[in-house]
Design a protein around this motif. Sequence first.
Motif, PDB file in Angstrom:
ATOM      1  N   GLN A 415      -4.554   1.319   0.591  1.00 36.46           N
ATOM      2  CA  GLN A 415      -3.234   1.736   0.137  1.00 36.46           C
ATOM      3  C   GLN A 415      -3.320   2.661  -1.065  1.00 36.46           C
ATOM      4  O   GLN A 415      -2.528   3.603  -1.207  1.00 36.46           O
ATOM      5  N   GLN A 419      -1.975   6.596  -1.021  1.00 36.37           N
ATOM      6  CA  GLN A 419      -1.082   7.199  -2.001  1.00 36.37           C
ATOM      7  C   GLN A 419      -1.678   8.481  -2.567  1.00 36.37           C
ATOM      8  O   GLN A 419      -0.994   9.517  -2.687  1.00 36.37           O
ATOM      9  N   ARG A 422      -1.585  11.342   0.078  1.00 36.65           N
ATOM     10  CA  ARG A 422      -0.245  11.910   0.261  1.00 36.65           C
ATOM     11  C   ARG A 422       0.112  12.856  -0.882  1.00 36.65           C
ATOM     12  O   ARG A 422       0.692  13.935  -0.667  1.00 36.65           O
ATOM     13  N   GLU A 423      -0.212  12.449  -2.089  1.00 37.96           N
ATOM     14  CA  GLU A 423       0.074  13.311  -3.241  1.00 37.96           C
ATOM     15  C   GLU A 423      -0.729  14.600  -3.154  1.00 37.96           C
ATOM     16  O   GLU A 423      -0.212  15.704  -3.438  1.00 37.96           O
TER      17      GLU A 423
END
Length: 501
Positions: A415, A419, A422-423
């Motif tokens: 996870q 994150q 995605r950033e």
Amino acid sequence: MKAQITKSTSGVRAMQAGLSVIMVAVLSACVNYAGIHSDQQMAEPQQFQTTQSLPAESGHWPAPDWADQFGDAQLKALIDEALKDSPSIAQARARIAGAQAYADTAKASTLPRVDASYSLTRQQFSGTSEIPPPYAGTWQTQNSALLSLSYDLDLWGKNRETLKAAVSQVQASEADAEVVKLTLTTAVARTYNQLARLYVLHDIAQQEVERREQIDRITAGRIATGLDTQVERKTAQANLASARSALAALDGSILTTRYQLAALLGEGPDRGLAIARPALGVGDEVRLPDNLPADLVSRRPDIVAARWRVDAITHEVKEAKAEFYPDINLSAAIGLDSFGFGRFLTAASRTANAGPAIHLPIFDAGELRAQLRGRYADFDDAVATYNQTLIGALSGVATQLAQIRSSDVQLGDAQVAQQAAREADDLAVTQYKGGLTNQLTVLNADMNTLQADQAVANLLMDRRDQQIALASALGGGYVDTSSDAPRSAALAAPSNSVAAR
């Protein structure tokens, strides 16, 4: 008088000699199975080292409705439908009925038997045979009606052991039926979870198609301003086509999984088309119950079935030993027998007989010993099967628990990676729009995001699949409610109980 006494003494001596012969034969028959035995022992769960792999965590055993923990009403309805309509459940019920019928047959052999018969025969008797005049050479109608009673004394318990073995087989068949139920409900739940996985991956693939479409549009704009060439445009179009192909593949997988669920329900493939998208939750906290190894033997139906089969073979061994002893059957009959109809129902036509029948094996060329060795071989096989089933059950629980703990650790790291990916993807797209980076950077960031999303989704679904498998490994809410006597006797010293008789 002296001649009568001598004759009487001779008769007594003859009877004594006959009894002596019988006793010698009986003793010979009783010791014929000497040297045939088994050293196999049923394993006890406490003898295996499990304290580290199966720690006591004050958890609870699964309830019969363990699937309700995921909060999906459709899953519960599908499991109920499968248990009602699946052919595998019907097969299990048929096997129980067959075992019960065999037990009823075995029970009948322990009780007296009464039969009635009637026959009418029209016959010409020979004029030169044993039939005397006036019937010799004539045609006669012979009427015979007989009511007979027979009873096997079963002094050595052969019939009783047969009955006990049959009853144990019934118990084993009932436990087997629970294995079928548990296997079926587990398969439905895991296949349903697979359907949920495919839907989540489908969402990710749909998002990937949208991202690739966005990259294609940006690339077209950059070509118009001279920042990119047709090479980048063709690359973007190829990646978009690949993303759409992956999405179509998931559509096909969702459809085939629906068909698999329909088959598990005992229905045709169209039934699967009516299954809505799963809405599974996380489920309960995973904690093992205390005293797990010892209690598992009564909560795993496959272990219970294996135990009952050992008990059944134990009684079959005793039955085989009883074959070495004499059988004593009592029989009696009363009826009417006459030539013609006129005197058939008269007192003069009455006939009756009564007496014992003794069967004693003296020399059978080793047949009984071979049969006993075969029963002991079956016993050894049943004990080994029980031990292997127990070991496999303990290993299965430990394996599922280890996988769940590993998935929990992996999920946290995955996870975090998701994150960050995605950033990075959002930043790369922004820079690509502004002409600050090239397409390769954007595609790499996009691929990393896709892989991170898929990894998190698969870990979540794997974790739930492992939780389902753990509930199954713990027995799925099954509890053996049969008598504890066979279990305690078999677990204590099965080979001794067999060899004692």
